[in-house]
Structures are given as structure tokens and as C-alpha cells.
Design a protein around this motif. Sequence first.
Motif, mmCIF file in Angstrom:
data_model
loop_
_atom_site.group_PDB
_atom_site.id
_atom_site.type_symbol
_atom_site.label_atom_id
_atom_site.label_comp_id
_atom_site.label_asym_id
_atom_site.label_seq_id
_atom_site.Cartn_x
_atom_site.Cartn_y
_atom_site.Cartn_z
ATOM 1 N N ALA A 1 0.803 -1.305 -0.044
ATOM 2 C CA ALA A 1 -0.148 0.008 -0.110
ATOM 3 C C ALA A 1 0.847 1.186 -0.137
ATOM 4 C CB ALA A 1 -0.852 0.001 1.190
ATOM 5 N N THR A 2 2.214 1.192 0.472
ATOM 6 C CA THR A 2 3.088 2.375 0.620
ATOM 7 C C THR A 2 4.228 1.796 0.271
ATOM 8 O OG1 THR A 2 3.264 1.890 3.164
ATOM 9 C CG2 THR A 2 1.338 3.637 2.350
ATOM 10 N N ALA A 3 5.140 2.665 -0.170
ATOM 11 C CA ALA A 3 6.865 2.566 -0.092
ATOM 12 C C ALA A 3 7.379 2.421 1.073
ATOM 13 C CB ALA A 3 7.380 3.642 -1.236
ATOM 14 N N ILE A 4 8.233 1.349 1.089
ATOM 15 C CA ILE A 4 8.700 1.382 2.440
ATOM 16 C C ILE A 4 10.290 1.519 2.280
ATOM 17 C CG2 ILE A 4 9.365 0.065 4.406
ATOM 18 C CD1 ILE A 4 6.852 -1.599 3.936
ATOM 19 N N PRO B 1 3.597 8.984 -7.362
ATOM 20 C CA PRO B 1 4.341 9.533 -6.294
ATOM 21 C C PRO B 1 5.386 8.607 -5.452
ATOM 22 C CG PRO B 1 2.066 10.254 -6.178
ATOM 23 C CD PRO B 1 2.197 9.151 -7.515
ATOM 24 N N MET B 2 4.685 7.283 -5.432
ATOM 25 C CA MET B 2 5.659 6.329 -4.973
ATOM 26 C C MET B 2 7.029 6.090 -5.663
ATOM 27 S SD MET B 2 2.973 3.340 -3.899
ATOM 28 C CE MET B 2 4.089 2.255 -3.136
ATOM 29 N N ILE B 3 6.777 6.290 -7.164
ATOM 30 C CA ILE B 3 7.996 6.203 -7.925
ATOM 31 C C ILE B 3 8.942 7.375 -7.535
ATOM 32 C CG2 ILE B 3 8.974 6.351 -10.463
ATOM 33 C CD1 ILE B 3 6.403 4.995 -11.395
ATOM 34 N N LEU B 4 8.485 8.672 -7.466
ATOM 35 C CA LEU B 4 9.155 9.632 -7.217
ATOM 36 C C LEU B 4 9.842 9.465 -5.755
ATOM 37 C CD1 LEU B 4 6.928 12.678 -8.163
ATOM 38 C CD2 LEU B 4 8.741 11.305 -9.684
ATOM 39 N N GLY B 5 9.439 9.141 -4.901
ATOM 40 C CA GLY B 5 9.896 8.741 -3.606
ATOM 41 C C GLY B 5 10.781 7.759 -3.630
ATOM 42 N N GLN B 6 10.881 6.795 -4.543
ATOM 43 C CA GLN B 6 11.928 5.706 -4.607
ATOM 44 C C GLN B 6 13.137 6.377 -5.403
ATOM 45 O OE1 GLN B 6 10.349 2.014 -5.946
ATOM 46 N NE2 GLN B 6 9.390 1.646 -4.044
ATOM 47 N N ILE B 7 12.820 7.046 -6.357
ATOM 48 C CA ILE B 7 13.953 7.689 -7.055
ATOM 49 C C ILE B 7 14.726 8.636 -5.972
ATOM 50 C CG2 ILE B 7 14.854 9.455 -8.683
ATOM 51 C CD1 ILE B 7 12.226 8.630 -10.255
ATOM 52 N N ARG B 8 14.124 9.334 -5.375
ATOM 53 C CA ARG B 8 14.855 10.378 -4.136
ATOM 54 C C ARG B 8 15.724 9.247 -3.235
ATOM 55 N NH1 ARG B 8 10.056 13.830 -4.758
ATOM 56 N NH2 ARG B 8 11.024 15.867 -5.731
ATOM 57 N N ALA B 9 15.081 8.243 -2.776
ATOM 58 C CA ALA B 9 15.688 7.364 -1.852
ATOM 59 C C ALA B 9 16.977 6.550 -2.572
ATOM 60 C CB ALA B 9 14.637 6.436 -1.268
ATOM 61 N N VAL B 10 16.840 6.130 -3.511
ATOM 62 C CA VAL B 10 17.867 5.289 -4.104
ATOM 63 C C VAL B 10 18.965 6.723 -4.591
ATOM 64 C CG1 VAL B 10 18.675 4.371 -6.147
ATOM 65 C CG2 VAL B 10 16.501 3.625 -5.484
ATOM 66 N N ALA B 11 18.779 7.699 -5.053
ATOM 67 C CA ALA B 11 19.673 8.694 -5.348
ATOM 68 C C ALA B 11 20.404 8.982 -4.173
ATOM 69 C CB ALA B 11 18.864 9.899 -6.053
ATOM 70 N N THR C 1 5.519 -1.383 -17.326
ATOM 71 C CA THR C 1 4.531 -1.379 -16.536
ATOM 72 C C THR C 1 4.930 -2.442 -15.222
ATOM 73 O OG1 THR C 1 3.198 -3.032 -17.278
ATOM 74 C CG2 THR C 1 2.699 -0.651 -17.645
ATOM 75 N N VAL C 2 5.762 -3.371 -15.288
ATOM 76 C CA VAL C 2 6.050 -4.567 -14.463
ATOM 77 C C VAL C 2 6.914 -3.623 -13.162
ATOM 78 C CG1 VAL C 2 8.400 -5.254 -15.064
ATOM 79 C CG2 VAL C 2 6.912 -6.726 -13.843
ATOM 80 N N CYS C 3 7.413 -2.735 -13.315
ATOM 81 C CA CYS C 3 8.224 -1.870 -12.208
ATOM 82 C C CYS C 3 7.913 -0.382 -12.291
ATOM 83 C CB CYS C 3 9.858 -2.154 -12.395
ATOM 84 S SG CYS C 3 10.202 -3.705 -11.962
ATOM 85 N N GLY C 4 7.882 0.375 -11.092
ATOM 86 C CA GLY C 4 7.841 1.619 -11.158
ATOM 87 C C GLY C 4 9.243 2.018 -11.569
ATOM 88 N N GLY C 5 9.344 3.386 -12.425
ATOM 89 C CA GLY C 5 10.631 3.837 -12.747
ATOM 90 C C GLY C 5 10.309 4.914 -13.841
#
Length: 268
Positions: free
Chosen positions: A9-12, A116-126, A246-250
Amino acid sequence: MIRPLTIAATAIFLLTGAAAPAPRRIVSLNVCADQYLLALADPRQIAALSRFARDPELSAAAAKARGIPILRSGTEEVLAIQPDLILGFPIGPGMVAGAPPGRWATLGLASAESYPMILGQIRAVARAIGHPDRGEALIARMNRDLAALPHAKGKGVAAYYQRRGYMTGTGTLVDDLMRRVGLTNLAAKLGKAALAQVPLEQMVAARPDWLIVESATDRVQDQGTEMLHHPALRAIPRISLPQSWTVCGGPAYVQAAQRLTARLNGQR
């Protein structure tokens, strides 16, 4: 392809270990983490990618993975690399069996089911790989490209229909994409879960305005894809998308939105 039931439900985001210089030996454990890493890291930082990193059916960044080592033997190989950062889910201490607790920094990524979850993950990885500026630059490009999308003329109800009659439901990345371009997900109208099997007869009776299918199923390959070419479905306009988008966010989210919009506007 039927997605495994790892929808969150949410990115962790879990980042352990003390602050340190940019990691020099990063290992990615799954194809979704691969794509963030390939978009943001220096090639010399990447020690190994997942075994599907070069598979164009699953990875939208497969071409970028050429020449980068691929994990093949599992835990032993990761231990031998002695990485200073490991990316990918599952999240938590069991990420790499046999690894000493707290030995390496880890960043776990849940399945991204919205932009929005994709953007959060981009920031976390970066941040984790020492290139936060690259993350912000990538986000700025994606936001700009999405803002430039023309208004979609063709609206209506769409079904993301997969082999063996599986339909992608609400709360998923595909559902997020549909809403972005002005489509209504048939799954919402039928009250279906994130992934549900819908018989051919029910799909025909529902009469969606569009069928969204994976490009790998454009031709009959087996019994699972044969039903997608049943004469009863031929009258429904189709939009074909590579599964890897579509299989992954990115970053490929933008490509998927562009293809959907173009098709709704009558372009091929």
C-alpha cells in the motif's frame, strides 16, 4: 505476465548503516531496483545487477545493463562481492541469507504502485548511492514530459487484460496510468481486486472501450495468449504496451503514459 502478489500500500524505505561516502560496490537484487540504479549510478559503482537485468521483456533498461556483471548463483555470489550497499526487496534482515547482521547498508524498495511512490523511490535511491542531484534532475525531466502530454481525446473504460484472463485492478501502477490519461479501469466498475481472473464471457459482456495488453501477447504463443485473440474480442480497440514499462515503477512510467495518450488520440 501475471504479477506476483507483492503489492504494497505504501513504499517502504529502510536504510541502515552510518553515513558514509558514496558506495563503490552496489548490488541490486531485483529487476525493479536495477532500473533505478542504472538511471542514477555511475557504471563503476555497480558491482552486480539481478539475473533479469538484461531481459528486455522484464527490464525497460536492459540495454544499459550490457557489460555489467549479473548475479547468477545467489547468496554466495553476493557474499563474495562484499558490497557496501544492497538494493532491493525483500526488506529487512533476511535480505541476504548468511550475511552478518548490520554488515552492509541496505535499501529495501516495496512495489511502486503510483507515480508519487516512484518519485519517492527515485529520491531514496539517489540519496543512498550519493547522487541526490541526479534524482532531482530525473524527477524534473519526468514531470516535464508528463506535463507536456497532449489532452487524450479517446476516453472511456479500459481493461488491462493478460494471459489466462487475468485483469489488473485498482491500487496498481497500471490503474494509476489509466487515471492519468483519463481512462476508467474496468476493474473498479466490476469491484475486482488488484489481480483477478475474468472469464472471456464476462469481459465480452462488460464491453470495455479499450483493451490494454502486453505487447508480448500480440501474437498467439500458447493457450494462455490464445484467449486474448478470441473473435469475440476483436471489436474492442487495443493498446499494446511492453510489459517492461509497467512491471516496475521507474522512468518507463513516462513512456507508458506517452504510448497510452498517443493511442487514445488515434496514433499507432
